[in-house]
Design a protein around this motif. Structure first.
Motif, mmCIF file in Angstrom:
data_model
loop_
_atom_site.group_PDB
_atom_site.id
_atom_site.type_symbol
_atom_site.label_atom_id
_atom_site.label_comp_id
_atom_site.label_asym_id
_atom_site.label_seq_id
_atom_site.Cartn_x
_atom_site.Cartn_y
_atom_site.Cartn_z
ATOM 1 N N TYR B 33 0.844 -1.202 0.000
ATOM 2 C CA TYR B 33 0.000 0.000 0.000
ATOM 3 C C TYR B 33 0.878 1.250 0.000
ATOM 4 C CZ TYR B 33 -3.224 -3.463 2.069
ATOM 5 O OH TYR B 33 -3.983 -4.585 2.332
ATOM 6 N N TYR B 35 0.293 5.263 1.248
ATOM 7 C CA TYR B 35 -0.556 6.242 1.911
ATOM 8 C C TYR B 35 0.146 7.596 1.902
ATOM 9 C CZ TYR B 35 -2.979 2.282 4.165
ATOM 10 O OH TYR B 35 -3.694 1.131 4.436
ATOM 11 N N LEU B 45 -5.297 6.413 1.618
ATOM 12 C CA LEU B 45 -4.761 5.419 0.692
ATOM 13 C C LEU B 45 -4.677 5.986 -0.722
ATOM 14 C CD1 LEU B 45 -3.874 2.448 0.323
ATOM 15 C CD2 LEU B 45 -6.277 1.901 -0.131
ATOM 16 N N TYR B 48 -2.838 0.698 -4.117
ATOM 17 C CA TYR B 48 -2.434 -0.520 -3.440
ATOM 18 C C TYR B 48 -2.279 -1.649 -4.447
ATOM 19 C CZ TYR B 48 -7.381 -1.932 -3.649
ATOM 20 O OH TYR B 48 -8.649 -2.258 -4.081
ATOM 21 N N LYS B 57 -6.528 1.550 -7.554
ATOM 22 C CA LYS B 57 -6.633 2.888 -7.003
ATOM 23 C C LYS B 57 -7.213 2.853 -5.600
ATOM 24 C CE LYS B 57 -7.272 5.161 -11.479
ATOM 25 N NZ LYS B 57 -8.183 5.997 -12.312
ATOM 26 N N PHE B 90 3.816 7.099 3.262
ATOM 27 C CA PHE B 90 4.114 5.843 3.930
ATOM 28 C C PHE B 90 3.740 4.671 3.035
ATOM 29 C CE2 PHE B 90 5.462 7.050 8.083
ATOM 30 C CZ PHE B 90 4.838 8.263 8.334
ATOM 31 N N LYS B 94 1.285 -6.261 3.869
ATOM 32 C CA LYS B 94 0.691 -7.272 4.728
ATOM 33 C C LYS B 94 0.714 -8.612 4.002
ATOM 34 C CE LYS B 94 -4.173 -7.867 3.943
ATOM 35 N NZ LYS B 94 -4.005 -9.336 4.025
ATOM 36 N N GLN B 102 -1.194 -4.492 8.878
ATOM 37 C CA GLN B 102 -0.304 -3.849 7.925
ATOM 38 C C GLN B 102 0.943 -3.373 8.667
ATOM 39 O OE1 GLN B 102 -2.149 -0.904 5.394
ATOM 40 N NE2 GLN B 102 -3.977 -2.159 5.076
ATOM 41 N N PHE B 104 4.179 -0.867 8.469
ATOM 42 C CA PHE B 104 4.516 0.383 7.804
ATOM 43 C C PHE B 104 6.021 0.630 7.752
ATOM 44 C CE2 PHE B 104 0.584 2.736 7.040
ATOM 45 C CZ PHE B 104 -0.324 1.922 7.680
ATOM 46 N N GLY B 105 6.429 1.326 6.692
ATOM 47 C CA GLY B 105 7.790 1.808 6.590
ATOM 48 C C GLY B 105 7.960 3.099 7.364
#
Lengths: 111, 113
Positions: B33, B35, B45, B48, B57, B90, B94, B102, B104-105
């Motif tokens: 994803y 974001y 979002l 993805y 989208k 971000f 997952k 999920q 996250f980075g």
């Protein structure tokens, strides 16, 4: 238009106090309600999550309360500590695995 | 095991310039994803992917493109940057199946002047 409405925008609590953050949603197809914690300069990380078939879930000092009929859920942080100072996001998802996030609440715990 | 990494960490662009943000994950996750996070708006979002070679989208896709040529990488492109794209971006991933969590980075802070 945000699908999940979160309040308050920010809160300050004394060490040892209780922090309460509330979220509301409209989409009854949501079936997963997580809370994410984010420290400054970092990405969000999953804190705790609940499914709509239970009314409460507790993990340590963090508790989610869920009211399906009112379409509301909340995060309670018991015995708040300075290390809990962060931004908290509620979110919701259907089985398409896309998360809809609330606007976030900045929690400051004063020592 | 680095988890989710993002490159670059910071970038300043002039209006009209283009750039690509790279997301990489080493957890063999199926879903990825992108974001954007803006003050008072939470995370929204952009696009993805549910697997290698697929993209879809999200809530705010306009002005962005994505590609998932390899399972471990998810690229976000801005073809002609606008000041409204100033944000923190971000990436998350997952695993497949019934898992919802999920990961996250650390984010990329982008400023468009």
């Amino acid at each position: 238009q945000q699908q999940v409405k979160q309040s308050p925008q920010s809160l300050i609590v004394q060490k040892g106090g209780i922090s309460i953050i509330n979220c509301a949603y409209e989409n009854t197809a949501f079936d997963y309600f997580p809370w994410y914690q984010q420290f400054p300069g970092k990405g969000p990380a999953l804190l705790i999550a609940i499914r709509p078939d239970v009314s409460e879930k507790k993990e340590g000092r963090f508790t989610i309360s869920f009211n399906k009929s009112a379409k509301q859920f909340s995060l309670h942080i018991m015995d708040s500590q300075p290390g809990d100072s962060a931004t908290y996001f509620c979110a919701a998802s259907t089985n398409d695995y896309k998360l809809s996030f609330g606007a976030g609440t900045t929690v400051t715990v004063r020592a | 095991n680095a988890g989710v990494t993002q490159t670059p960490k910071f970038r300043v662009l002039k209006t009209g310039q283009s750039m690509t943000l790279l997301c990489a994950q080493d957890m063999n996750h199926e879903y990825m994803y992108w974001y954007r996070q803006d003050p008072g708006m939470g995370l929204r979002l952009i696009h993805y992917s549910v697997g290698e070679g697929t993209t879809a989208k999200g809530e705010v896709p306009d002005g962005y493109n994505v590609s998932r040529l390899k399972k471990q990488n998810f690229l976000l492109g801005l073809e002609s940057a606008a000041p409204s794209q100033t944000s923190v971006y971000f990436c998350a991933s997952k695993k497949g199946g019934g898992s919802y969590e999920q990961y996250f980075g650390p984010g990329t802070r982008l400023t468009v002047t």
